[in-house]
Scaffold this motif. Structure first.
Motif, PDB file in Angstrom:
ATOM      1  N   GLU A 111       0.859  -1.174   0.000  1.00  9.03           N
ATOM      2  CA  GLU A 111       0.000   0.000   0.000  1.00  9.03           C
ATOM      3  C   GLU A 111       0.902   1.233   0.000  1.00  9.03           C
ATOM      4  OE1 GLU A 111      -3.233   0.560  -0.188  1.00  9.03           O
ATOM      5  OE2 GLU A 111      -3.836  -1.543  -0.252  1.00  9.03           O
ATOM      6  N   GLU A 112       0.490   2.276  -0.717  1.00  8.76           N
ATOM      7  CA  GLU A 112       1.295   3.488  -0.737  1.00  8.76           C
ATOM      8  C   GLU A 112       0.411   4.727  -0.679  1.00  8.76           C
ATOM      9  OE1 GLU A 112       3.543   3.361  -4.344  1.00  8.76           O
ATOM     10  OE2 GLU A 112       1.928   4.183  -5.558  1.00  8.76           O
ATOM     11  N   VAL A 113       0.993   5.819  -0.201  1.00  8.96           N
ATOM     12  CA  VAL A 113       0.284   7.094  -0.130  1.00  8.96           C
ATOM     13  C   VAL A 113       1.199   8.198  -0.631  1.00  8.96           C
ATOM     14  CG1 VAL A 113      -1.152   6.387   1.818  1.00  8.96           C
ATOM     15  CG2 VAL A 113       1.010   7.555   2.245  1.00  8.96           C
ATOM     16  N   GLU A 114       0.602   9.210  -1.238  1.00 10.21           N
ATOM     17  CA  GLU A 114       1.342  10.413  -1.595  1.00 10.21           C
ATOM     18  C   GLU A 114       1.469  11.274  -0.346  1.00 10.21           C
ATOM     19  OE1 GLU A 114       2.595  11.074  -4.580  1.00 10.21           O
ATOM     20  OE2 GLU A 114       1.810   9.248  -5.521  1.00 10.21           O
ATOM     21  N   TYR A 115       2.668  11.770  -0.101  1.00  8.99           N
ATOM     22  CA  TYR A 115       2.897  12.596   1.083  1.00  8.99           C
ATOM     23  C   TYR A 115       2.757  14.059   0.678  1.00  8.99           C
ATOM     24  CZ  TYR A 115       5.004  14.509   5.305  1.00  8.99           C
ATOM     25  OH  TYR A 115       5.228  15.204   6.466  1.00  8.99           O
ATOM     26  N   ASN A 116       1.680  14.705   1.109  1.00  4.89           N
ATOM     27  CA  ASN A 116       1.464  16.097   0.741  1.00  4.89           C
ATOM     28  C   ASN A 116       0.873  16.927   1.887  1.00  4.89           C
ATOM     29  OD1 ASN A 116      -1.132  15.121   0.836  1.00  4.89           O
ATOM     30  ND2 ASN A 116      -1.433  15.124  -1.377  1.00  4.89           N
ATOM     31  N   ASN A 117       0.912  16.388   3.085  1.00 11.15           N
ATOM     32  CA  ASN A 117       0.345  17.114   4.232  1.00 11.15           C
ATOM     33  C   ASN A 117       1.393  17.191   5.332  1.00 11.15           C
ATOM     34  OD1 ASN A 117      -1.114  18.231   6.275  1.00 11.15           O
ATOM     35  ND2 ASN A 117      -2.757  16.716   6.266  1.00 11.15           N
ATOM     36  N   ASN A 118       2.124  18.298   5.364  1.00  7.26           N
ATOM     37  CA  ASN A 118       3.209  18.449   6.333  1.00  7.26           C
ATOM     38  C   ASN A 118       2.711  18.623   7.763  1.00  7.26           C
ATOM     39  OD1 ASN A 118       5.208  18.260   4.366  1.00  7.26           O
ATOM     40  ND2 ASN A 118       5.060  20.435   3.880  1.00  7.26           N
ATOM     41  N   ASN A 119       1.429  18.889   7.930  1.00  9.66           N
ATOM     42  CA  ASN A 119       0.899  19.106   9.271  1.00  9.66           C
ATOM     43  C   ASN A 119       0.448  17.800   9.937  1.00  9.66           C
ATOM     44  OD1 ASN A 119       1.226  21.911   9.092  1.00  9.66           O
ATOM     45  ND2 ASN A 119      -0.688  22.098   7.942  1.00  9.66           N
ATOM     46  N   ASN A 120       0.390  16.729   9.170  1.00 11.82           N
ATOM     47  CA  ASN A 120      -0.053  15.451   9.724  1.00 11.82           C
ATOM     48  C   ASN A 120       0.996  14.402   9.420  1.00 11.82           C
ATOM     49  OD1 ASN A 120      -1.367  13.263  10.732  1.00 11.82           O
ATOM     50  ND2 ASN A 120      -2.885  13.133   9.090  1.00 11.82           N
ATOM     51  N   ASN A 121       1.848  14.119  10.404  1.00 10.34           N
ATOM     52  CA  ASN A 121       2.940  13.173  10.194  1.00 10.34           C
ATOM     53  C   ASN A 121       2.626  11.798  10.771  1.00 10.34           C
ATOM     54  OD1 ASN A 121       4.459  15.000   8.793  1.00 10.34           O
ATOM     55  ND2 ASN A 121       5.588  15.707  10.576  1.00 10.34           N
ATOM     56  N   GLU A 122       1.360  11.538  11.052  1.00  7.86           N
ATOM     57  CA  GLU A 122       0.932  10.187  11.434  1.00  7.86           C
ATOM     58  C   GLU A 122       0.199   9.576  10.249  1.00  7.86           C
ATOM     59  OE1 GLU A 122      -1.931   7.781  14.590  1.00  7.86           O
ATOM     60  OE2 GLU A 122      -1.395   9.873  14.975  1.00  7.86           O
ATOM     61  N   ILE A 123       0.800   8.547   9.672  1.00  6.49           N
ATOM     62  CA  ILE A 123       0.229   7.907   8.488  1.00  6.49           C
ATOM     63  C   ILE A 123       0.053   6.421   8.778  1.00  6.49           C
ATOM     64  CG2 ILE A 123       0.537   7.392   6.040  1.00  6.49           C
ATOM     65  CD1 ILE A 123       2.219   9.891   5.800  1.00  6.49           C
TER      66      ILE A 123
END
Length: 212
Positions: free
Chosen positions: A84-96
């Motif tokens: 599974e993969e996600v694009e990282y584009n939210n610097n305010n939420n570092n819990e993925i």
């Protein structure tokens, strides 16, 4: 003298503040990896921008990354569940958090062994137009003519043909034209006594290719 000491203390303080600022600028990303039943997935590999890291989830499915810069995407991979993969584009939420589901295990889109063996420094893998381009670049001890005839150096032909025997995924084939060079996982050359198992068919040497 006091003035010099004051200057030195000021410079030292400024230097220490810069070091702390650099440490604080590191991006920390963490989260859990779970299956469709909300159970933790242990020992899942973590990839950053398609490059494997040395990080894996613990027994509780938890992972934590410290990065110098923001990634473009993060992927988790398991030989059991897929990826599974996600694009990282939210610097305010570092819990993925990641959750595997029935669509995660896609063999056509993802080959776990290939990803696991990828060198961390190889961020842009080389693309080959033909299988002959691949063999020219990756195999030593062979000659490929302009019309794509292959000869293994040091072999002696006992028949009219000089072309080696081709073994692809454990099966002999007559030519290599239908092979996608970018799906090759390994290629090797056999000659001399190494070809004895193939009898007269291996008189001109053997080229073994595996794909996924």
């Amino acid at each position: 003298m006091k003035f010099k000491c004051t200057i030195m203390l000021f410079v030292l303080s400024f230097f220490m503040l810069n070091i702390n600022a650099q440490k604080n600028n590191k991006i920390i990303i963490s989260g859990f990896v779970k299956d469709s039943l909300d159970r933790p997935v242990a020992k899942a590999s973590i990839f950053i921008n398609d490059v494997i890291t040395n990080k894996k989830t613990n027994s509780q499915g938890f992972y934590k990354l410290k990065l110098k810069r923001a990634p473009k995407k993060i992927m988790v991979a398991s030989p059991i569940y897929g990826f599974e993969e996600v694009e990282y584009n939210n610097n305010n939420n570092n819990e993925i958090n990641f959750y595997f589901n029935a669509n995660s295990l896609n063999k056509e889109k993802f080959n776990y062994v290939v990803f696991k063996r990828k060198k961390r420094a190889e961020k842009t893998p080389r693309i080959f137009n033909t299988v002959y381009d691949y063999l020219r670049a990756r195999l030593n001890g062979i000659v490929i003519t302009s019309d794509n005839k292959i000869l293994i150096r040091g072999t002696t032909s006992f028949n009219s043909s000089t072309e080696p025997l081709f073994i692809v995924n454990s099966s002999p084939i007559s030519n290599l034209d239908g092979i996608n060079p970018n799906e090759i996982t390994s290629a090797s050359v056999l000659k001399g006594p190494e070809c004895a198992a193939y009898g007269s068919r291996g008189a001109n040497g053997v080229i073994i290719i595996n794909t996924y």
